[in-house]
Each structure stands twice: as C-alpha cells, then as structure tokens.
Design a protein around this motif. Structure first.
Motif, PDB file in Angstrom:
ATOM      1  N   TYR A  61      91.259  -2.300  23.561  1.00  0.00           N
ATOM      2  CA  TYR A  61      90.905  -3.331  24.532  1.00  0.00           C
ATOM      3  C   TYR A  61      92.105  -4.011  25.180  1.00  0.00           C
ATOM      4  O   TYR A  61      91.921  -4.890  26.033  1.00  0.00           O
ATOM      5  N   GLN A  94      85.422  -3.391  28.046  1.00  0.00           N
ATOM      6  CA  GLN A  94      83.992  -3.358  28.333  1.00  0.00           C
ATOM      7  C   GLN A  94      83.283  -2.316  27.466  1.00  0.00           C
ATOM      8  O   GLN A  94      82.183  -2.567  26.950  1.00  0.00           O
ATOM      9  N   ASP A 154      90.480  -4.820  30.715  1.00  0.00           N
ATOM     10  CA  ASP A 154      89.039  -4.939  30.888  1.00  0.00           C
ATOM     11  C   ASP A 154      88.358  -3.579  30.943  1.00  0.00           C
ATOM     12  O   ASP A 154      87.213  -3.428  30.494  1.00  0.00           O
ATOM     13  N   ASP A 155      89.052  -2.567  31.479  1.00  0.00           N
ATOM     14  CA  ASP A 155      88.462  -1.230  31.559  1.00  0.00           C
ATOM     15  C   ASP A 155      88.180  -0.669  30.170  1.00  0.00           C
ATOM     16  O   ASP A 155      87.176   0.020  29.956  1.00  0.00           O
ATOM     17  N   TYR A 172      95.308  -7.909  28.407  1.00  0.00           N
ATOM     18  CA  TYR A 172      93.909  -7.538  28.189  1.00  0.00           C
ATOM     19  C   TYR A 172      93.527  -6.447  29.171  1.00  0.00           C
ATOM     20  O   TYR A 172      93.811  -6.537  30.365  1.00  0.00           O
ATOM     21  N   ARG A 192      87.882 -13.823  23.749  1.00  0.00           N
ATOM     22  CA  ARG A 192      87.414 -13.243  25.014  1.00  0.00           C
ATOM     23  C   ARG A 192      86.614 -11.977  24.762  1.00  0.00           C
ATOM     24  O   ARG A 192      85.552 -11.762  25.370  1.00  0.00           O
TER      25      ARG A 192
END
Length: 267
Positions: free
Chosen positions: A229, A244, A240-241, A238, A49
């Motif tokens: 991550y 990214q 995402d903040d 996970y 991912r």
C-alpha cells in the motif's frame, strides 16, 4: 502531555487497535535520535488511512499518537521479550536494521521513561480495556483487530521477504480456531497476495494480553507488508493504486470476523 490517544466509538462488537502509527516525539527523544532515525522509518505508516473503512463499517478505532521510538504500546509494561531472536522492547534501543536508535549518552532518563509509561502507554491500554469491556457488556463478546505494518524485507528481524498478510493469533491462544480460519481463508482467496498464519509475527502484547476466547474476547493481529500500500523507502509515500486493492481484502477479513461473531454469539 499533548493528546496521546485518538478514539472513535463504533456500533459493532469490533475494536481496531492501531498502536504504531504515531509520529509525535517528546523533547528528550527528539533530541537524542540518531540522524537515521529522524524520519521515523520504523513507523506503521498510514495505517489509520488504510483502515478508514473500519469506521464506516461501524468498528471502534483506537490510535496511538506517539511514536514507538518514545514507547512501544505493543510491549508489556514489564518489558519481557515477546519473540526469540532480534526484537525491540518497550523503550526501543535500536532501529529495525539493528543500528542504535539514540546517540551515545542521549537516551531518555529512567524518570522520563517512567513518565512515558504513565502518560502514553497506560492511557492507550486503559482505552483498550474500557472499550473491550463495554463491547462485551453490550454484545456478550468482543472482537479485537490489532493493525500493524512493516517493511517487507528487514534482514535483521527475519529472513527473506515477508508474506503480504501475516495473521497472528499467538498460536491459537488469542481467538477461536474457527475465527482464525475465516480470516485465513479470506487471505488465501485473495489473488496475487501471499499469507501466513502464526509465522514470524504471532501477535504482540496487545493480541496476547487481551485475547481471551474463554472470556469471549477474540484477538487477531495483522502484520501487513508495506509494499502492498505504500513506498517502503523515504518519504514513505502512500500508494492509492496499491492500497485500494489491499483495503478490499482487509475489509473482507473484518467482515468475515464480524460474520463469525454473529454466528457464534447469536442475539
């Protein structure tokens, strides 16, 4: 066996290898694991991912489907140690924290493990070998990025807190020095992140075996601290903040790698 390798063929001279994200277990391994291992804590969680952008760039991507608790795809088939000090082997016997991986007497048999070597380890390496050969035939060279992650603090394996980006080139043997410097420079310019080149993680079997600069195959291993991550404790969520921001740096590294390749091997 079920599907053991996922493979996407890209359009660029870059192959991203993800050997340790697999979650599948064989019946013998699943039956023998200690309770602490059942959540697969030593997995390179969410790496496919995290590197989803690589396919969009045009890279080829190969992912192992089985857990490293079954067989470690980043170890040589003769199981010779790659690192001095505490480490894990082709058929891991301990967790990263040092505890036994299997209940006493419930390890897979020698025959079962021989089967894992042929049915799981070999197809992954056949895929790597074939794709690198194709890339070198088509482009005149091939770039290999071996993508890993690990908890940032594991006292049994290393002292202190791991740097965020751990770049490995087997002390310069697996890729051209100028390529390593391109990747290192991206890490150095990434605000808020730490990095090291050929520190605790210099590259495992994949980097060492396939990296052959004299034959125009250049390999780099990235061991990423998981705190960049995801949550490092179960259920290993996970983030995402965080991801990214980290993805942007990783993408810049792969772009830098490709840029070096175009300059070094002009069409």
């Amino acid at each position: 066996m079920d599907k053991v390798v996922s493979f996407h063929q890209g359009t660029l001279p870059l192959l991203v290898s993800i050997p340790h994200a697999g979650l599948r277990l064989t019946p013998a391994v699943e039956a023998g694991l200690v309770d602490e291992a059942r959540g697969l804590p030593d997995t390179d969680w969410h790496i496919p991912r995290l590197y989803a952008f690589a396919r969009e760039l045009g890279a080829s991507v190969v992912v192992g489907e089985y857990s490293r608790f079954v067989i470690d795809l980043n170890r040589p088939e003769d199981d010779q140690p790659l690192y001095a000090g505490a480490t894990t082997g082709l058929f891991p016997a301990t967790l990263f924290e040092g505890q036994p991986l299997f209940k006493a007497g419930l390890e897979p048999s020698a025959a079962e493990r021989a089967g894992y070597l042929e049915a799981i380890w070999r197809p992954y390496h056949d895929t790597l070998t074939g794709e690198l050969a194709r890339l070198r035939e088509q482009f005149g060279y091939a770039l290999l990025w071996d993508a890993h992650s690990i908890r940032s603090v594991i006292p049994h394996l290393f002292d202190g807190t791991l740097p965020d980006f751990n770049i490995g080139t087997f002390n310069g043997a697996s890729c051209d020095a100028a390529l390593a410097e391109r990747v290192r420079a991206v890490a150095a310019g990434a605000q808020g992140y730490s990095h090291v080149l050929n520190g605790r993680f210099k590259g495992g079997h994949i980097t060492r075996h396939y990296g052959a600069p004299a034959n125009n195959v250049h390999a780099v291993q990235m061991e990423l601290a998981q705190c960049n991550y995801m949550e490092e404790v179960a259920p290993f969520t996970y983030r995402d903040d965080l991801a990214q921001l980290t993805q942007r740096v990783l993408e810049q590294m792969l772009v830098a790698m490709l840029g070096w390749g175009r300059e070094r091997y002009p069409a």
